[in-house]
Write an enzyme that holds these catalytic residues in place. Sequence first.
Site, short mmCIF file in Angstrom:
data_model
loop_
_atom_site.label_atom_id
_atom_site.label_comp_id
_atom_site.label_asym_id
_atom_site.label_seq_id
_atom_site.Cartn_x
_atom_site.Cartn_y
_atom_site.Cartn_z
N LYS A 1 -10.76 -0.68 10.17
CA LYS A 1 -10.81 -1.97 9.47
C LYS A 1 -11.16 -3.42 10.31
O LYS A 1 -11.33 -4.32 9.47
CB LYS A 1 -9.44 -2.16 8.43
CG LYS A 1 -9.00 -1.18 7.76
CD LYS A 1 -7.66 -1.33 6.97
CE LYS A 1 -7.30 -0.22 6.16
NZ LYS A 1 -8.31 0.25 4.87
N GLN B 1 -4.45 -5.24 7.09
CA GLN B 1 -5.32 -6.04 6.71
C GLN B 1 -5.53 -7.36 7.12
O GLN B 1 -6.02 -8.38 7.01
CB GLN B 1 -5.40 -6.53 4.97
CG GLN B 1 -5.40 -4.94 4.12
CD GLN B 1 -6.61 -4.66 4.09
OE1 GLN B 1 -7.47 -5.43 4.52
NE2 GLN B 1 -6.74 -3.30 4.11
N HIS C 1 0.87 -0.94 0.15
CA HIS C 1 -0.07 -0.02 -0.11
C HIS C 1 0.98 1.04 0.08
O HIS C 1 2.07 1.14 0.60
CB HIS C 1 -0.81 0.06 1.19
CG HIS C 1 -1.91 0.97 1.12
ND1 HIS C 1 -1.84 2.31 1.54
CD2 HIS C 1 -3.56 0.72 1.04
CE1 HIS C 1 -2.69 2.82 1.47
NE2 HIS C 1 -3.86 2.09 1.08
N CYS D 1 -4.95 1.82 -3.95
CA CYS D 1 -3.67 2.69 -3.35
C CYS D 1 -2.45 1.74 -3.43
O CYS D 1 -1.58 1.78 -2.49
CB CYS D 1 -3.91 3.14 -1.68
SG CYS D 1 -4.91 4.45 -1.45
N ASP E 1 3.22 -4.21 8.26
CA ASP E 1 1.88 -3.38 7.96
C ASP E 1 0.76 -4.46 8.30
O ASP E 1 0.37 -5.36 7.20
CB ASP E 1 2.08 -3.10 6.57
CG ASP E 1 0.43 -2.22 6.27
OD1 ASP E 1 -0.31 -2.39 7.04
OD2 ASP E 1 0.54 -1.80 4.97
#
Length: 394
Positions: free
Chosen positions: A214, A191, A112, A352, A188
Amino acid sequence: MRGIKDCRADFPLAGDLVYMDSASVSLCPEQVIGAVAEYDRRYRANVGRGVHRLTRFASQRFEDARARVAGFIGGQAGVTVLTANTTASVNMVAGGMRWRSGDRVVTSSAEHHSNLLPWLRLRERGVEVEVVAPDPDGLLDPTVVAAAVDDRTRLVALTHASNALGSVQPVREIGRIAHEHGARLLVDGAQSVPHLPVDVERLGCDYLCFSGHKMLGPTGTGILWMREPDLDPLFLGGGMIETVTSDGYTPAAPPARYEAGTPHVAGMIGLGRAVGYLEEIGMDEVRRHEAHLTGRLFAGLSGLDHVTVFGPESPEKRIGVVSFVVDGMHPHDVAHILDEAAGIMVRSGEHCCMPLMRHLGLAHGTVRASLYLYNTAEEVDLLLAAVEEITRMV
């Protein structure tokens, strides 16, 4: 114990439409909405400031939420900092490390933009940034990463699960490679934390970044977990100091030193309740439910003429993010038809992730359906029927 089958009634929007854009922003259950409203109605006050009853109660609830979030990721031994989102968390690491000219960062073109641009900007400070490429399914080969990491590498920064393709990266193996060269690993987890059982000790990461919005929580909430409080504070001001004189200041102990200014108190309390909701269901159950739906959706889309699906086929190597294109149609047009004709909310475009889209030869990106615990097999079948109808226009 609340189960997957019982949860749908907790999400009012789920009864009005088919929501498949959770990789962008998840829906919020009534329990989280209620926790945020209770703060505003019954004990709205600042935290860590003052001694009156409201601020003491708010401070306790705030810290209880922090502890719950830390426990959710197995991060009790580290430092859990409240930020605005994953982007803010990544930038805190990029801005808080003491870089020297000649230092190296290794990342990937599957990232991302939020886990790519902060590292690219370090080139202005003489830091070398190497961007490795994934395979066609968006997966990174650890041997490719190993070839890029050397003893000058200070940081390896990688996504755990792709927001564009759903690919789950072998970050644990890559982390071992980084640590063999004395580098730190930033993951990261925007997700992965909402969809997989995540334990920072098992991952072996030094920094984990993720977002509340999220994972059923309020917008404007994010987490930076640090194994050690080894970053310089990015922001200075009220709340992050122990003492101040006209000549200087002494920072407070972590995590306060990283949380200058009034924090998003209601947001942290809401995020703590969101974590509690996910714990009630169980992340293993969330994972099983999504894997079932993802396999059904991937197989159904793959069987349609004029449809190309991206990412790994195996449910074990992906989360509930399924990206596809329809021959001859712009992804925005497909998404618009799904909304207007079937009440199905998906995302379209480059997500993104422009370098990844270019790597895959997708000039306009993809249509992305992203699933969560409140989605059902009937909704997946509705999407498949709607896409099949769209292909008849090709």
